[in-house]
Design a protein around this motif. Structure first.
Motif, PDB file in Angstrom:
ATOM      1  N   ASP A  59       9.842  12.014 -13.852  1.00 15.47           N
ATOM      2  CA  ASP A  59       9.567  12.088 -12.419  1.00 15.47           C
ATOM      3  C   ASP A  59       9.721  10.685 -11.846  1.00 15.47           C
ATOM      4  OD1 ASP A  59       8.944  13.071  -9.930  1.00 15.47           O
ATOM      5  OD2 ASP A  59       6.906  13.708 -10.429  1.00 15.47           O
ATOM      6  N   ARG A  60       9.779  10.595 -10.532  1.00 12.71           N
ATOM      7  CA  ARG A  60       9.869   9.294  -9.860  1.00 12.71           C
ATOM      8  C   ARG A  60       9.109   9.339  -8.552  1.00 12.71           C
ATOM      9  NH1 ARG A  60      13.025   9.308  -5.155  1.00 12.71           N
ATOM     10  NH2 ARG A  60      14.732  10.813  -5.069  1.00 12.71           N
ATOM     11  N   THR A  61       8.858   8.155  -7.996  1.00 11.54           N
ATOM     12  CA  THR A  61       8.247   8.079  -6.674  1.00 11.54           C
ATOM     13  C   THR A  61       9.217   8.595  -5.619  1.00 11.54           C
ATOM     14  OG1 THR A  61       9.006   5.792  -6.527  1.00 11.54           O
ATOM     15  CG2 THR A  61       6.706   6.138  -7.131  1.00 11.54           C
ATOM     16  N   GLU A  62       8.666   9.154  -4.559  1.00  9.59           N
ATOM     17  CA  GLU A  62       9.489   9.482  -3.403  1.00  9.59           C
ATOM     18  C   GLU A  62       9.937   8.186  -2.741  1.00  9.59           C
ATOM     19  OE1 GLU A  62       7.191  11.941  -0.839  1.00  9.59           O
ATOM     20  OE2 GLU A  62       7.302  13.698  -2.160  1.00  9.59           O
ATOM     21  N   LEU A  73      -3.810  -0.111  -8.171  1.00 12.42           N
ATOM     22  CA  LEU A  73      -3.759   1.117  -8.961  1.00 12.42           C
ATOM     23  C   LEU A  73      -4.642   1.003 -10.198  1.00 12.42           C
ATOM     24  CD1 LEU A  73       0.109   1.579  -8.777  1.00 12.42           C
ATOM     25  CD2 LEU A  73      -1.590   3.042  -7.650  1.00 12.42           C
ATOM     26  N   PRO A  74      -5.041   2.141 -10.768  1.00 15.26           N
ATOM     27  CA  PRO A  74      -5.775   2.086 -12.035  1.00 15.26           C
ATOM     28  C   PRO A  74      -4.887   1.471 -13.122  1.00 15.26           C
ATOM     29  CG  PRO A  74      -5.869   4.271 -11.037  1.00 15.26           C
ATOM     30  CD  PRO A  74      -4.844   3.503 -10.278  1.00 15.26           C
ATOM     31  N   PRO A  75      -5.489   0.976 -14.186  1.00 16.92           N
ATOM     32  CA  PRO A  75      -4.687   0.397 -15.275  1.00 16.92           C
ATOM     33  C   PRO A  75      -3.674   1.411 -15.802  1.00 16.92           C
ATOM     34  CG  PRO A  75      -7.006  -0.114 -15.565  1.00 16.92           C
ATOM     35  CD  PRO A  75      -6.941   0.872 -14.446  1.00 16.92           C
ATOM     36  N   GLU A 119       0.830  -1.207   0.000  1.00 15.96           N
ATOM     37  CA  GLU A 119       0.000   0.000   0.000  1.00 15.96           C
ATOM     38  C   GLU A 119       0.866   1.260   0.000  1.00 15.96           C
ATOM     39  OE1 GLU A 119      -2.656   2.604  -0.534  1.00 15.96           O
ATOM     40  OE2 GLU A 119      -3.106   0.462  -0.692  1.00 15.96           O
ATOM     41  N   MET A 120       2.007   1.232   0.713  1.00 14.75           N
ATOM     42  CA  MET A 120       2.895   2.388   0.724  1.00 14.75           C
ATOM     43  C   MET A 120       3.413   2.690  -0.675  1.00 14.75           C
ATOM     44  SD  MET A 120       6.406   3.264   0.637  1.00 14.75           S
ATOM     45  CE  MET A 120       7.095   1.626   0.891  1.00 14.75           C
ATOM     46  N   PHE A 121       3.892   1.636  -1.389  1.00 10.76           N
ATOM     47  CA  PHE A 121       4.369   1.851  -2.751  1.00 10.76           C
ATOM     48  C   PHE A 121       3.237   2.341  -3.660  1.00 10.76           C
ATOM     49  CE2 PHE A 121       8.093  -1.202  -2.088  1.00 10.76           C
ATOM     50  CZ  PHE A 121       9.051  -0.199  -2.182  1.00 10.76           C
ATOM     51  N   ALA A 122       2.061   1.746  -3.521  1.00  8.57           N
ATOM     52  CA  ALA A 122       0.928   2.157  -4.351  1.00  8.57           C
ATOM     53  C   ALA A 122       0.580   3.624  -4.109  1.00  8.57           C
ATOM     54  CB  ALA A 122      -0.280   1.263  -4.075  1.00  8.57           C
ATOM     55  N   ALA A 123       0.613   4.058  -2.856  1.00  4.04           N
ATOM     56  CA  ALA A 123       0.301   5.450  -2.532  1.00  4.04           C
ATOM     57  C   ALA A 123       1.321   6.395  -3.157  1.00  4.04           C
ATOM     58  CB  ALA A 123       0.258   5.643  -1.019  1.00  4.04           C
ATOM     59  N   LYS A 124       2.581   5.990  -3.150  1.00  2.00           N
ATOM     60  CA  LYS A 124       3.612   6.847  -3.731  1.00  2.00           C
ATOM     61  C   LYS A 124       3.474   6.924  -5.251  1.00  2.00           C
ATOM     62  CE  LYS A 124       6.859   6.641   0.076  1.00  2.00           C
ATOM     63  NZ  LYS A 124       6.541   8.040   0.434  1.00  2.00           N
ATOM     64  N   VAL A 125       3.052   5.834  -5.873  1.00  5.81           N
ATOM     65  CA  VAL A 125       2.798   5.885  -7.314  1.00  5.81           C
ATOM     66  C   VAL A 125       1.636   6.832  -7.596  1.00  5.81           C
ATOM     67  CG1 VAL A 125       2.082   4.574  -9.337  1.00  5.81           C
ATOM     68  CG2 VAL A 125       3.754   3.597  -7.750  1.00  5.81           C
ATOM     69  N   ARG A 126       0.555   6.713  -6.815  1.00  7.55           N
ATOM     70  CA  ARG A 126      -0.598   7.607  -7.014  1.00  7.55           C
ATOM     71  C   ARG A 126      -0.176   9.073  -6.897  1.00  7.55           C
ATOM     72  NH1 ARG A 126      -2.894   4.478  -2.837  1.00  7.55           N
ATOM     73  NH2 ARG A 126      -3.865   2.575  -3.638  1.00  7.55           N
ATOM     74  N   ASP A 127       0.595   9.384  -5.858  1.00  8.09           N
ATOM     75  CA  ASP A 127       1.031  10.769  -5.641  1.00  8.09           C
ATOM     76  C   ASP A 127       1.859  11.275  -6.816  1.00  8.09           C
ATOM     77  OD1 ASP A 127      -0.247  10.737  -3.199  1.00  8.09           O
ATOM     78  OD2 ASP A 127       1.584  10.435  -2.024  1.00  8.09           O
TER      79      ASP A 127
END
Length: 313
Positions: free
Chosen positions: A285-288, A212-214, A156-164
């Motif tokens: 860009d990249r994830t935090e 995550l969305p497709p 969930e942490m990785f997914a949240a960072k991708v969303r952000d």
């Protein structure tokens, strides 16, 4: 530091990194197992570290993660103490473990600061722990966290960072970037011999994408060593070049193989990969990085409790 009356320590461990430019040469000598390092290679890595601030931030971040994890584990009435020991630089595992034992520790959890097992990395950390404990008379009971790549909090942490990150790019006018997950490459022969590293990364990537969305996501590999043997691929640069030739406008990199900002992120991704992409007309860009994100600390706590037989709290 107790669970059911037994003092418990958590050892967070990683490779380590130089704390100044003067330490780059001896660090490379250590990480290369004593094999001589050419002046050219030393100069190259000194310049890399200079460009990210003159030192590796890995130790500071690892200690901050240890402090946060200790607070998280003790929050619900537990009693733990967290230590940081590195395999290839100060503070070495061999120096930290006697300190933990001297503190009265009877039980030890070894928690690698990578969720993915490979004998090249995690296996080497465990071997260093065993070697350090072999000379200690009052050896504590030891539990090893081999991998924790499917912990729900981690996913969930990785997914949240991708969303952000995708939201950031969308606000810049790039709502549908190409997405590239990356991890540190390793020699391919290790996988051929049964090492689970690549498989565990694939498991984690699939679990993250389910939340995550497709999206148009693919895997690439970075920071490969300079040896004659084949390493896991394709390299990140090749994938970025392919994305550019496909006339994409933007790329979003998810370096989920790493859990903190250090050379492989701050230089290999933020400087090298970004420059490579932008020269080809790609917004980048990249994830935090996880660092001390509360969700990441929850994942560390769950990994510890998984080997102690206690449910996450």
């Amino acid at each position: 530091m107790k669970i059911d009356g037994v003092p418990t320590a958590i050892l967070l461990t990683a490779v380590g990194g130089p704390n100044s430019l003067d330490e780059v040469a001896p660090f490379l000598l250590d990480i290369r197992g004593g094999r001589p390092t050419s002046d050219e290679l030393v100069d190259e890595f000194r310049e890399r570290y200079r460009r990210i601030g003159g030192r590796s931030p890995l130790l500071d971040i690892s200690r901050a993660q240890a402090t946060a994890l200790e607070a998280r584990l003790n929050r619900d009435g537990g009693a733990y103490r967290c230590y940081v020991g590195m395999r290839n630089w100060r503070p070495y595992i061999r120096d930290v473990l006697p300190e933990a034992v001297a503190d009265g520790v009877d039980r030890l959890v070894v928690l690698p600061l990578t969720p993915y097992y490979s004998r090249r990395s995690v296996g080497a950390y465990f071997a260093a722990v065993d070697a350090a404990l072999s000379g200690i008379a009052a050896r504590p009971n030891v539990a090893y966290v081999e991998s924790w790549n499917t912990e729900a909090a981690l996913i969930e942490m990785f997914a949240a960072k991708v969303r952000d990150g995708l939201e950031r790019l969308a606000k810049q006018g790039f709502p549908d970037p190409a997405v590239v997950f990356t991890a540190h490459s390793l020699p391919k022969r290790l996988m051929d011999e049964g090492d689970p590293y690549e498989r565990e990364l694939s498991e984690t990537m699939a679990l993250v994408l389910r939340r995550l969305p497709p999206m148009r996501a693919r895997m690439a590999w970075q920071s490969a060593g300079r040896t004659e043997e084949a390493w896991l691929g394709p390299p990140l640069e090749d994938v970025l070049d392919e994305i550019s030739r496909a006339r994409e406008q933007a790329v979003f990199v998810v370096p989920f193989g790493f859990v903190s900002d250090h050379l492989e992120i701050l230089y290999d991704v933020d400087i090298e990969a970004r420059s490579f992409a932008e020269k080809r007309g790609l917004a980048f860009d990249r994830t935090e990085s996880p660092n001390t994100d509360p969700g990441f600390i929850d994942a560390l706590a769950a990994a510890v409790r998984s080997v102690l037989g206690s449910p996450p709290k």
